[in-house]
Each structure stands twice: as C-alpha cells, then as structure tokens.
Enzyme design. Structure first.
Site, PDB file in Angstrom:
ATOM      1  N   SER A 114       0.807  -1.215   0.000  1.00 56.41           N
ATOM      2  CA  SER A 114       0.000   0.000   0.000  1.00 56.41           C
ATOM      3  C   SER A 114       0.840   1.265   0.000  1.00 56.41           C
ATOM      4  O   SER A 114       0.543   2.222  -0.695  1.00 56.41           O
ATOM      5  CB  SER A 114      -0.907   0.022   1.237  1.00 56.41           C
ATOM      6  OG  SER A 114      -0.133  -0.043   2.424  1.00 56.41           O
ATOM      7  N   CYS A 115       1.912   1.289   0.780  1.00 55.72           N
ATOM      8  CA  CYS A 115       2.647   2.547   0.904  1.00 55.72           C
ATOM      9  C   CYS A 115       4.023   2.501   0.285  1.00 55.72           C
ATOM     10  O   CYS A 115       4.679   3.527   0.151  1.00 55.72           O
ATOM     11  CB  CYS A 115       2.792   2.945   2.375  1.00 55.72           C
ATOM     12  SG  CYS A 115       3.919   1.890   3.304  1.00 55.72           S
TER      13      CYS A 115
END
Length: 290
Positions: A114-115
């Site tokens: 996700s990041c």
C-alpha cells in the site's frame, strides 16, 4: 513459482438470497529482495515478474541504471524453508566494479503493497541519486522544447486502454496496474500487481533488462493515486510524464515541480488536472486559467 490468482470459498448474499460459491482472488505473497547476498527489502506483491520487480526497485534506489550493471538475479531458499525454494526470495548480483550506495548497504527496508518504501519522503534523496535529468521548463535540455509533447486527447485515451489491458483485474477486481505509452498513445508495456509501486517497478525493471533506460520518450499511466514514491520512480527512470486516475499527494507535486516532471491527476474522460510540467501539453487556449 506462486500463482497470480487463487480460489477461495465465499458466502454470497444477493437480495436476501444466500449461496456459497468459489471466488477468484488476486494472490499476495511476500518477496524478499537481497543485494549481493544481503537482505535489503521485503515487499508484499503478486507473484510474477519478480526479477523485473527487483531490478526496478533497485533503479528507484539509485543502485542500477543500465543492463550491464546487473550480473544476474536468482531465486534462493530461505533459512526457514528447509532448503526448499519457495520463489519468495530473490538475490540480485551486481556486475563486478558496480558500487553499492550507502543507502543500500546501511539498512534493511520493509515495504508494503500500500505505501511502498516508507520513511523516504525526501526530495533531496531523489536529487542526489537520480542519474538522468528530466528537462525543466526554465532550463530545457533541448532548446527546441521538450522531447515529449502530448495532446490532451491522447492523455484522455490512456485510462481506457490501461483498463482494457488488465487481464487479471477482470477476473479479480483486486489489482493495480501501470503502463508505459508513447506520446501518441501507443501501449508499450503493462504490468499488474497488488501494489501500485510494484507494478511500476516491474515496468522499469523490464526496461532495464532490455537496455531501455532512460525512458525519456514514455508516458507512465497508473491506476489509483500518484504518491511521492511513484513520482520518484518516474524521475529515477527518466520518465517525463506521470498520469493517474486519482489525486496526487502534495509531495508528489513538489517533486514534479522541482524536476520538471509532468504530473497529471484525476484523468477521467476528457477531464484532468495538470499539477506540474504543463509545458509538455499541446494546449490550444489559456482561457479559464486562474
């Protein structure tokens, strides 16, 4: 090697009717990236194109910039696997004489789907490690203007082309995608992954393996938002244009403005926001500008 998709039982409720059925899900497994035998990073990814993913990750880290700097990439077994190969660990070996930057030697990095690479939100890091410049509107590399000149209508066509090329997304609905296009809108390559940054790494890594860096004549189109990390990966690969269907972050805009990257967000139909690098767009009118 791991599978791109897996089947799971799901309880389905439709208008009060309950049934069970198998559902196709995108696979997600960890990948450990080692550099010259030393652990460097772990990312959650969709299996497939693992060597390209590792190579692209090292391009964004400033370790690799040309195919001849890469000796080889191999799968290897982990200590807890009883000597068996799970295809979840890759070791990247640099060619003799290729230096390893301190940033790779001094840390172990954990990345997520996700990041991406957390804690590396620094414009200075990109400035000091980028191998190629993306021409700035105030100081263009070519006095005749930018190498890539885009019609807004071409940009508008990219999301539909990207979506039509997402083969696994059609079966799962659970993947991000990244694609490289020419300035005329021709699709060059597309990769899918559970993480946006992984999909971009796979694109860049394949280009590196094929001797295609820097990608100065390409447009990078991504599903979802345009984070600082995706802008960083574009700059590190020499890509002059980054377009996304959703919003950019403030730091992505700052990086684009500093490096001359053309950054387009909310690209939906004929509508789009240009946050930086508008000198590459063939605009017919300036009406309506604030």
């Amino acid at each position: 090697m791991g599978r791109v998709t897996e089947r799971r039982r799901v309880l389905r409720i439709r208008d009060g009717a309950v049934s069970t059925r198998p559902d196709t899900l995108v696979a997600e497994e960890p990948l450990e990236i080692r550099l010259n035998g030393k652990p460097l990073a772990i990312t959650m990814r969709t299996p497939g194109d693992d060597f390209a993913l590792a190579a692209g990750f090292l391009v964004s880290e400033g370790v690799l910039g040309a195919a001849e700097e890469l000796a080889n990439i191999v799968y290897c077994a982990g200590a807890t696997d009883g000597g068996s190969n799970t295809y979840n660990i890759v070791d990247v070996r640099l060619a003799p004489g290729v230096p390893v930057p301190d940033i790779a030697l001094e840390r172990n990095v954990y990345t997520t789907s996700s990041c991406g690479l957390c804690g590396k939100a620094s414009l200075d890091a990109v400035r000091t490690t980028a191998r190629w410049s993306i021409e700035n509107p105030e100081e263009p590399d070519d006095p005749a203007g930018p190498r890539v000149r885009l019609e807004p209508s071409v940009l508008s066509s990219l999301p539909d082309t990207l979506r039509a090329s997402q083969r696994v997304f059609e079966r799962t609905g659970g993947l991000h995608a990244a694609a490289l296009f020419t300035a005329e809108g021709e699709l060059l390559d597309v990769r899918e992954d559970v993480g946006r940054h992984n999909a971009v790494d796979k694109l860049v890594g394949r280009a590196l393996q094929q001797g295609g860096l820097p990608l100065r004549d390409s447009v990078l189109m991504v599903s979802g938002r345009a984070s600082f990390e995706l802008a960083q990966k574009a700059v590190m690969a020499g890509i002059p244009v980054l377009a996304a269907v959703s919003a950019p972050s403030s730091l992505a805009v700052d990086l684009a403005a500093e490096t001359g990257l053309t950054l387009v967000g909310f690209l939906r139909g004929s509508s789009m926001n240009v946050y930086a690098g508008e000198h590459r767009l063939a605009l017919r009118t300036t009406a309506g500008r604030a």
